[in-house]
Design an enzyme around this catalytic site. Structure first.
Site, PDB file in Angstrom:
ATOM      1  N   LEU A 130     -14.372  30.336 -58.708  1.00  0.00           N
ATOM      2  CA  LEU A 130     -14.141  29.192 -59.590  1.00  0.00           C
ATOM      3  C   LEU A 130     -15.311  29.153 -60.554  1.00  0.00           C
ATOM      4  O   LEU A 130     -16.447  29.492 -60.183  1.00  0.00           O
ATOM      5  CB  LEU A 130     -14.102  27.881 -58.802  1.00  0.00           C
ATOM      6  CG  LEU A 130     -12.888  27.605 -57.914  1.00  0.00           C
ATOM      7  CD1 LEU A 130     -13.009  26.223 -57.285  1.00  0.00           C
ATOM      8  CD2 LEU A 130     -11.587  27.703 -58.700  1.00  0.00           C
ATOM      9  N   ASP A 131     -15.064  28.688 -61.782  1.00  0.00           N
ATOM     10  CA  ASP A 131     -16.169  28.512 -62.730  1.00  0.00           C
ATOM     11  C   ASP A 131     -17.161  27.498 -62.143  1.00  0.00           C
ATOM     12  O   ASP A 131     -16.770  26.640 -61.348  1.00  0.00           O
ATOM     13  CB  ASP A 131     -15.659  27.933 -64.056  1.00  0.00           C
ATOM     14  CG  ASP A 131     -14.609  28.816 -64.691  1.00  0.00           C
ATOM     15  OD1 ASP A 131     -14.607  30.023 -64.418  1.00  0.00           O
ATOM     16  OD2 ASP A 131     -13.788  28.278 -65.464  1.00  0.00           O
ATOM     17  N   ALA A 132     -18.404  27.580 -62.617  1.00  0.00           N
ATOM     18  CA  ALA A 132     -19.416  26.643 -62.106  1.00  0.00           C
ATOM     19  C   ALA A 132     -18.974  25.192 -62.316  1.00  0.00           C
ATOM     20  O   ALA A 132     -19.219  24.333 -61.468  1.00  0.00           O
ATOM     21  CB  ALA A 132     -20.753  26.906 -62.794  1.00  0.00           C
ATOM     22  N   HIS A 215     -11.914  32.336 -66.329  1.00  0.00           N
ATOM     23  CA  HIS A 215     -11.665  31.150 -67.174  1.00  0.00           C
ATOM     24  C   HIS A 215     -10.197  31.059 -67.625  1.00  0.00           C
ATOM     25  O   HIS A 215      -9.905  30.503 -68.695  1.00  0.00           O
ATOM     26  CB  HIS A 215     -12.543  31.168 -68.440  1.00  0.00           C
ATOM     27  CG  HIS A 215     -13.998  31.403 -68.178  1.00  0.00           C
ATOM     28  ND1 HIS A 215     -14.689  30.729 -67.204  1.00  0.00           N
ATOM     29  CD2 HIS A 215     -14.892  32.239 -68.775  1.00  0.00           C
ATOM     30  CE1 HIS A 215     -15.948  31.135 -67.204  1.00  0.00           C
ATOM     31  NE2 HIS A 215     -16.094  32.057 -68.137  1.00  0.00           N
TER      32      HIS A 215
END
Ligand code: URA
Length: 266
Positions: A130-132, A215
């Site tokens: 997962l993105d930050a 993303h």
């Protein structure tokens, strides 16, 4: 005594020296009802009833007799067609990742990682990323083959995201997301898109993806003109985030592990 001359004579057993205790026959495995109870599916008594009702199978065969012994690490035990036993060699966790935590083992910028939030001495790794700044469900395990398969697009494991977006989400945009949006690394498409809430300035949608490019959801929503305000993964295959608090992790239940192994063809 048989008088049949064709019958081969059994070799005589040697007499045991008097007083010697007979060797105990090796009893292997655990009783099936105990394994079912240990998996948290039912009490031992209720497990016996499940067996009696023909709802339990071991390695694909329905078992109706009581007292069968099984090796829970090897046998595939199913109740009503769902696998219930877990390979004890592996551990499986669900984490509710907060924003700012990275989904890698170590971060060169020193940010906290998902591994900091899971209490285990086992060498677990996250399933996908997962993105930050994305929140929500991250699965972690030391079952390497499962990690590999769950991340592979061949298995088409659905991941559901709740996305709060800027603007009033239109049905046309939802259709576009399902038909496919052109991104710089190829066309990306959503499996399903549900509009949950719409207002003048922001909307809440649920988008299901069966692959996980970098993303990807953010880029897709940008491309159709509804940039993401907040993105939360709420399920991964058969595992849901549920009420797990932000920053907390929990062990997956045997049923969840069984279903995960099943979707990965293991
Ligand atoms: N898609 C994104 O854009 N970000 C994530 O973190 C996961 C899916």
């Amino acid at each position: 005594m048989s008088s049949n001359p064709k019958r081969r004579q059994q070799p005589r057993r040697r007499a045991r020296p008097s007083g010697a205790t007979p060797p105990k026959p090796a009893v292997e495995g655990q009783r099936l009802q105990k394994v079912i109870a240990a998996a948290g599916v039912a009490s031992r008594r209720a497990a016996e009833e499940l067996i009696e009702q023909g709802r339990v199978s071991v390695d694909g065969r329905v078992v109706r007799v009581q007292g069968m012994r099984v090796d829970p690490a090897r046998a595939r035990i199913e109740v009503d067609g769902e696998r219930i036993n877990v390979d004890p060699r592996h551990v499986y966790f669900a984490l509710n990742k907060p924003a700012g935590v990275v989904t890698t083992a170590a971060d060169p910028r020193g940010r906290p990682t998902v591994l900091d939030l899971v209490r285990t001495h086992r060498r677990v790794v996250p399933v996908g990323r997962l993105d930050a700044n994305t929140l929500g469900l991250v699965l972690l395990t030391d079952h390497g083959e499962l990690v590999h398969r769950l991340a592979h697009p061949r298995f088409q494991v659905p991941r559901v995201y709740a996305a709060e977006v800027r603007g009033t989400m239109s049905r046309e945009a939802a259709v576009e997301l399902r038909k496919g949006v052109r991104l710089e690394d190829g066309v990306a498409l959503a499996h399903t898109v549900k509009i949950r809430r719409r207002a003048a300035s922001r909307s809440l949608i649920e988008i299901t993806m069966t692959e996980g490019r970098k993303h990807e959801v953010r880029r897709m929503l940008d491309a159709v003109g509804f940039p993401v305000i907040e993105l939360v993964r709420i399920s991964f295959g058969p595992v849901s985030l549920g009420t797990l608090a932000s920053g907390k992790s929990r062990k997956l239940t045997p049923e969840e592990v069984g279903r995960l192994l099943a979707v990965a063809g293991l």
